[in-house]
Design a protein around this motif. Structure first.
Motif, PDB file in Angstrom:
ATOM      1  N   MET A 225       1.293   2.190   3.107  1.00  0.00           N
ATOM      2  CA  MET A 225       0.184   2.198   2.090  1.00  0.00           C
ATOM      3  C   MET A 225      -1.371   2.486   1.879  1.00  0.00           C
ATOM      4  O   MET A 225      -2.277   1.786   2.366  1.00  0.00           O
ATOM      5  CB  MET A 225       0.693   1.045   3.148  1.00  0.00           C
ATOM      6  N   MET A 226      -1.568   4.042   2.453  1.00  0.00           N
ATOM      7  CA  MET A 226      -2.569   4.050   2.474  1.00  0.00           C
ATOM      8  C   MET A 226      -3.198   4.822   1.333  1.00  0.00           C
ATOM      9  O   MET A 226      -4.377   5.711   0.685  1.00  0.00           O
ATOM     10  CB  MET A 226      -2.376   4.822   3.442  1.00  0.00           C
ATOM     11  N   ARG A 227      -2.425   5.990   0.269  1.00  0.00           N
ATOM     12  CA  ARG A 227      -1.500   6.453  -0.523  1.00  0.00           C
ATOM     13  C   ARG A 227      -3.282   5.982  -2.017  1.00  0.00           C
ATOM     14  O   ARG A 227      -4.181   6.127  -2.338  1.00  0.00           O
ATOM     15  CB  ARG A 227      -1.007   6.595  -1.694  1.00  0.00           C
ATOM     16  N   GLU A 228      -3.611   4.543  -2.640  1.00  0.00           N
ATOM     17  CA  GLU A 228      -4.530   4.436  -3.116  1.00  0.00           C
ATOM     18  C   GLU A 228      -5.736   4.005  -2.718  1.00  0.00           C
ATOM     19  O   GLU A 228      -6.266   4.416  -2.957  1.00  0.00           O
ATOM     20  CB  GLU A 228      -4.085   2.402  -3.974  1.00  0.00           C
ATOM     21  N   TYR A 229      -5.672   3.745  -1.863  1.00  0.00           N
ATOM     22  CA  TYR A 229      -6.578   3.518  -0.774  1.00  0.00           C
ATOM     23  C   TYR A 229      -7.617   4.901  -0.601  1.00  0.00           C
ATOM     24  O   TYR A 229      -8.735   4.826  -0.780  1.00  0.00           O
ATOM     25  CB  TYR A 229      -6.769   2.322   0.553  1.00  0.00           C
TER      26      TYR A 229
ATOM     27  N   LEU B  66      -3.715  -4.754  -0.574  1.00  0.00           N
ATOM     28  CA  LEU B  66      -4.985  -3.681  -0.801  1.00  0.00           C
ATOM     29  C   LEU B  66      -5.631  -4.299  -2.440  1.00  0.00           C
ATOM     30  O   LEU B  66      -5.352  -4.100  -3.059  1.00  0.00           O
ATOM     31  CB  LEU B  66      -4.355  -2.309  -1.342  1.00  0.00           C
ATOM     32  N   GLY B  67      -6.767  -5.168  -1.928  1.00  0.00           N
ATOM     33  CA  GLY B  67      -7.736  -5.509  -2.972  1.00  0.00           C
ATOM     34  C   GLY B  67      -8.466  -4.730  -3.522  1.00  0.00           C
ATOM     35  O   GLY B  67      -9.354  -4.207  -2.830  1.00  0.00           O
ATOM     36  N   VAL B  68      -8.560  -4.767  -4.689  1.00  0.00           N
ATOM     37  CA  VAL B  68      -8.785  -3.278  -5.658  1.00  0.00           C
ATOM     38  C   VAL B  68      -9.850  -4.231  -6.615  1.00  0.00           C
ATOM     39  O   VAL B  68      -8.825  -4.971  -7.571  1.00  0.00           O
ATOM     40  CB  VAL B  68      -8.200  -2.554  -6.402  1.00  0.00           C
TER      41      VAL B  68
ATOM     42  N   PRO C 240     -13.510   2.312  -8.446  1.00  0.00           N
ATOM     43  CA  PRO C 240     -13.261   0.744  -7.645  1.00  0.00           C
ATOM     44  C   PRO C 240     -13.235   0.412  -6.049  1.00  0.00           C
ATOM     45  O   PRO C 240     -12.975   1.064  -5.436  1.00  0.00           O
ATOM     46  CB  PRO C 240     -12.114  -0.193  -8.297  1.00  0.00           C
ATOM     47  N   SER C 241     -14.496  -0.305  -5.816  1.00  0.00           N
ATOM     48  CA  SER C 241     -14.365  -0.990  -4.924  1.00  0.00           C
ATOM     49  C   SER C 241     -12.978  -1.694  -3.901  1.00  0.00           C
ATOM     50  O   SER C 241     -12.199  -1.567  -4.401  1.00  0.00           O
ATOM     51  CB  SER C 241     -15.323  -2.814  -4.400  1.00  0.00           C
ATOM     52  N   HIS C 242     -12.866  -1.226  -2.948  1.00  0.00           N
ATOM     53  CA  HIS C 242     -11.474  -2.159  -2.671  1.00  0.00           C
ATOM     54  C   HIS C 242     -11.315  -1.785  -0.695  1.00  0.00           C
ATOM     55  O   HIS C 242     -12.130  -1.103   0.057  1.00  0.00           O
ATOM     56  CB  HIS C 242     -10.248  -0.530  -2.595  1.00  0.00           C
TER      57      HIS C 242
END
Length: 168
Positions: free
Chosen positions: A40-44, A76-78, A58-60
């Protein structure tokens, strides 16, 4: 939801009913379920790396979501890539924004008619842009010309470096 999950990703449109309504300047927000990423960390971390490299991202933020009192878990809010994103990340903020998907999205030269690039979907300025800047850029990167006149070379190299490091 994915085949093996009932955890849906969500897109929230804050200005759906009132066009001037935002949440701290955001018109839309995606809540990604990170189903295919056990960490749950790759995109962040990818967005963080892009920002550290000076590439607009993008803000996240992580968000713990409940719906009508029922816990849904960590998402994750993006920030959605739209006019708000452009105005916060680029000098004028009123340029053409494309969503690539299909023919022409590989930026290979097809012709000087934008209609032939069906995979370059214009998301902003849909009524006002003749998309000549895109055709000009495609011409230069494929057929030669002064690259620095159609792209920010330094930013593009940082973008490529980050995407290579991320194997994206």
């Amino acid at each position: 939801a994915m085949e093996d999950s009932d955890r849906y990703s969500w897109k929230i449109d804050f200005d759906y009913y009132r066009s001037e309504q935002t949440l701290d300047g955001l018109q839309k927000l995606a809540l990604n379920n990170n189903f295919s990423d056990a960490s749950m960390m790759r995109e962040y971390l990818s967005y963080d790396l892009m920002q550290e490299m000076g590439v607009p991202a993008p803000s996240h933020s992580y968000m713990y979501v409940t719906i009508n009192g029922e816990e849904q878990g960590l998402y994750l809010g993006v920030e959605t890539l739209d006019e708000s994103f452009l105005s916060q990340n680029f000098t004028t903020g009123d340029g053409d924004l494309y969503k690539p998907d299909g023919t022409g999205s590989d930026l290979k030269w097809i012709s000087d008619d934008i209609a032939d690039y069906t995979g370059l979907n214009l998301k902003t300025n849909t009524k006002s842009s003749n998309q000549s800047s895109m055709i000009n850029m495609l011409d230069v990167i494929n057929n030669g010309g002064k690259l620095e006149e159609v792209v920010d070379v330094d930013e593009m190299l940082r973008y490529f470096a980050a995407n290579t490091a991320l194997v994206n």
